[in-house]
Design an enzyme around this catalytic site. Structure first.
Site, mmCIF file in Angstrom:
data_model
loop_
_atom_site.group_PDB
_atom_site.id
_atom_site.type_symbol
_atom_site.label_atom_id
_atom_site.label_comp_id
_atom_site.label_asym_id
_atom_site.label_seq_id
_atom_site.Cartn_x
_atom_site.Cartn_y
_atom_site.Cartn_z
ATOM 1 N N ARG A 1 0.827 -1.197 0.000
ATOM 2 C CA ARG A 1 0.000 0.000 0.000
ATOM 3 C C ARG A 1 0.873 1.264 0.000
ATOM 4 O O ARG A 1 2.064 1.217 0.266
ATOM 5 C CB ARG A 1 -0.926 0.000 1.221
ATOM 6 N N LYS B 1 1.723 1.852 7.202
ATOM 7 C CA LYS B 1 2.049 1.038 8.371
ATOM 8 C C LYS B 1 2.950 1.796 9.329
ATOM 9 O O LYS B 1 3.556 2.820 8.998
ATOM 10 C CB LYS B 1 2.724 -0.266 7.937
ATOM 11 N N TYR C 1 -0.835 4.521 10.530
ATOM 12 C CA TYR C 1 -1.209 3.561 11.564
ATOM 13 C C TYR C 1 -0.016 3.367 12.486
ATOM 14 O O TYR C 1 1.131 3.253 12.024
ATOM 15 C CB TYR C 1 -1.602 2.211 10.954
ATOM 16 N N HIS D 1 -0.541 1.562 16.127
ATOM 17 C CA HIS D 1 -0.790 0.366 16.954
ATOM 18 C C HIS D 1 0.286 0.243 18.031
ATOM 19 O O HIS D 1 1.012 -0.757 18.123
ATOM 20 C CB HIS D 1 -0.839 -0.888 16.076
ATOM 21 N N GLU E 1 -5.641 4.863 13.623
ATOM 22 C CA GLU E 1 -6.598 3.957 14.273
ATOM 23 C C GLU E 1 -7.291 4.543 15.492
ATOM 24 O O GLU E 1 -8.257 3.953 15.988
ATOM 25 C CB GLU E 1 -5.913 2.631 14.655
ATOM 26 N N ASP F 1 -2.812 -6.902 15.095
ATOM 27 C CA ASP F 1 -2.178 -5.581 15.099
ATOM 28 C C ASP F 1 -2.116 -4.992 16.503
ATOM 29 O O ASP F 1 -1.241 -4.179 16.802
ATOM 30 C CB ASP F 1 -2.947 -4.612 14.185
#
Length: 372
Positions: free
Chosen positions: A15, A75, A94, A96, A118, A270
């Protein structure tokens, strides 16, 4: 503002954080964009597509991290990327963080402003930047689970929907949110016997209204989890506590009691995973077995359908990228409490309470951190 888009370096991650459409929109607002060469090739977007939209193309990530005011990714930054972050830089991706102490330590030490997709909230509730990937991951979880049930993959050799005269697989979904409901769409559509375990009466009513008799709901308790997981052919871990580590709802002992050749697809990986036996895997090596139970724990599931995922994600993130670029990070965060909910680290302070609680940091309320 100068916005940088590096090529993702996490294994099997294709991505990209901005599409040429996003570049064109940001250029219209007067901003400059620098994109790493071949950043979009995994989703069919060439360097020429980005040049045509007005981006500058550079070869390596070093120049992007050195020059950009804001880094837009998909990511979480890997260790090498975290070393390149600057104290005056904004990172929007993101993160996490709750299950990732090393990343949290590096982001705090960097002094950068780190905003996590997120935990950005929506005006009508929900998590609008997580939702597109939750939809993709929920639907993919059934595809992956059905594949893992095949004998050659270590499964018991079940066809998800069965055939006339042969019962379908029993699919148990733990969590009735976005991931769980999209998993149910695919599982019920394939003809499986589907049960969702959920605690919220309102969510269970919404599931009943949506699916009717095609999907059953049960109140999620220790007893119901034990009963349903041991009877399941395929278990989907779809639990989410925003920003926090996923609760361990499937114990090591419970895995021992599951059917041999059954499958766990832990979409919550995740955030650390909801099974005690779960650990992250990759698309290149997605599964392993514990006590004869196949575990699929790919930590970037939507990366497997990278083109769909990229366009779904960037449709949701672009308005926030524009706001951050137009207003500057401080004013954008002050003006929008929902974007401010996404702020995880601000100049060395942890500003997301679930992350602070999970990793034993002092929590600083975002507005106080900005005032300091």
């Amino acid at each position: 503002m100068l916005i940088g888009v590096p090529k993702e370096v996490k294994p099997q991650e294709y991505r990209v954080g901005l599409t040429p459409t996003g570049v064109r929109e940001l250029r219209h607002h007067g901003h400059e964009i620098v994109v790493q060469s071949r950043a979009g090739e995994g989703v069919g977007l060439s360097d020429d597509h980005y040049r045509g939209a007005g981006a500058e193309i550079v070869e390596g990530p070093e120049e992007i991290f050195a020059r950009a005011d804001m880094i837009v990714k998909v990511k979480e930054p890997q260790a090498a990327e975290r070393k390149m972050l600057r104290p005056d830089q904004v990172l929007f991706t993101y993160l996490h963080l709750a299950p990732d102490a090393d990343q949290a330590r590096d982001l705090v030490a960097s002094g950068a402003v780190c905003i996590a997709y997120e935990t950005v909230t929506g005006a009508r509730g929900g998590l609008p930047l997580l939702a597109p990937m939750s939809q993709v991951a929920g639907r993919m979880s059934i595809q992956a689970g059905a594949h893992c049930l095949e004998k050659r993959q270590g499964g018991m050799g079940l066809l998800l929907g069965g055939v006339p005269g042969v019962a379908p697989a029993r699919v148990v979904i733990i969590g009735g949110g976005m991931v769980g409901q999209h998993a149910a769409v695919m599982a019920a559509g394939a003809g499986a016997d589907v049960v969702i375990l959920e605690k919220s009466p309102e969510t269970m009513q919404a599931i009943d209204n949506r699916f009717g008799a095609r999907v059953k709901t049960l109140y999620s308790s220790r007893g119901s989890i034990e009963d349903e997981v041991t009877a399941a052919d395929l278990v989907i871990g779809a639990v989410l506590v925003p920003g926090a580590a996923a609760p361990k709802l499937i114990s090591r002992e419970l895995v021992e009691q599951m059917k041999k050749g059954s499958v766990i697809v832990d979409v919550a990986i995740d955030q650390g995973g909801c099974a005690e036996t779960s650990h992250p895997t990759t698309h290149a090596d997605p599964t392993y077995q514990v006590d004869g139970v196949v575990h699929y724990c790919v930590a970037n599931m939507p990366g497997g359908v990278a083109r769909t995922s990229t366009f779904a994600l960037t449709n949701a993130t672009l308005p926030f990228v524009v706001a951050l670029a137009d207003k500057g990070v401080r004013r954008a965060l002050e003006d929008d409490p929902h974007l401010r909910d996404g702020l995880n680290v601000y100049h060395g302070h942890v500003t997301c309470k679930p992350v602070a609680d999970a990793l034993n940091y002092d929590y600083v309320e975002p507005l106080l951190a900005m005032a300091a």
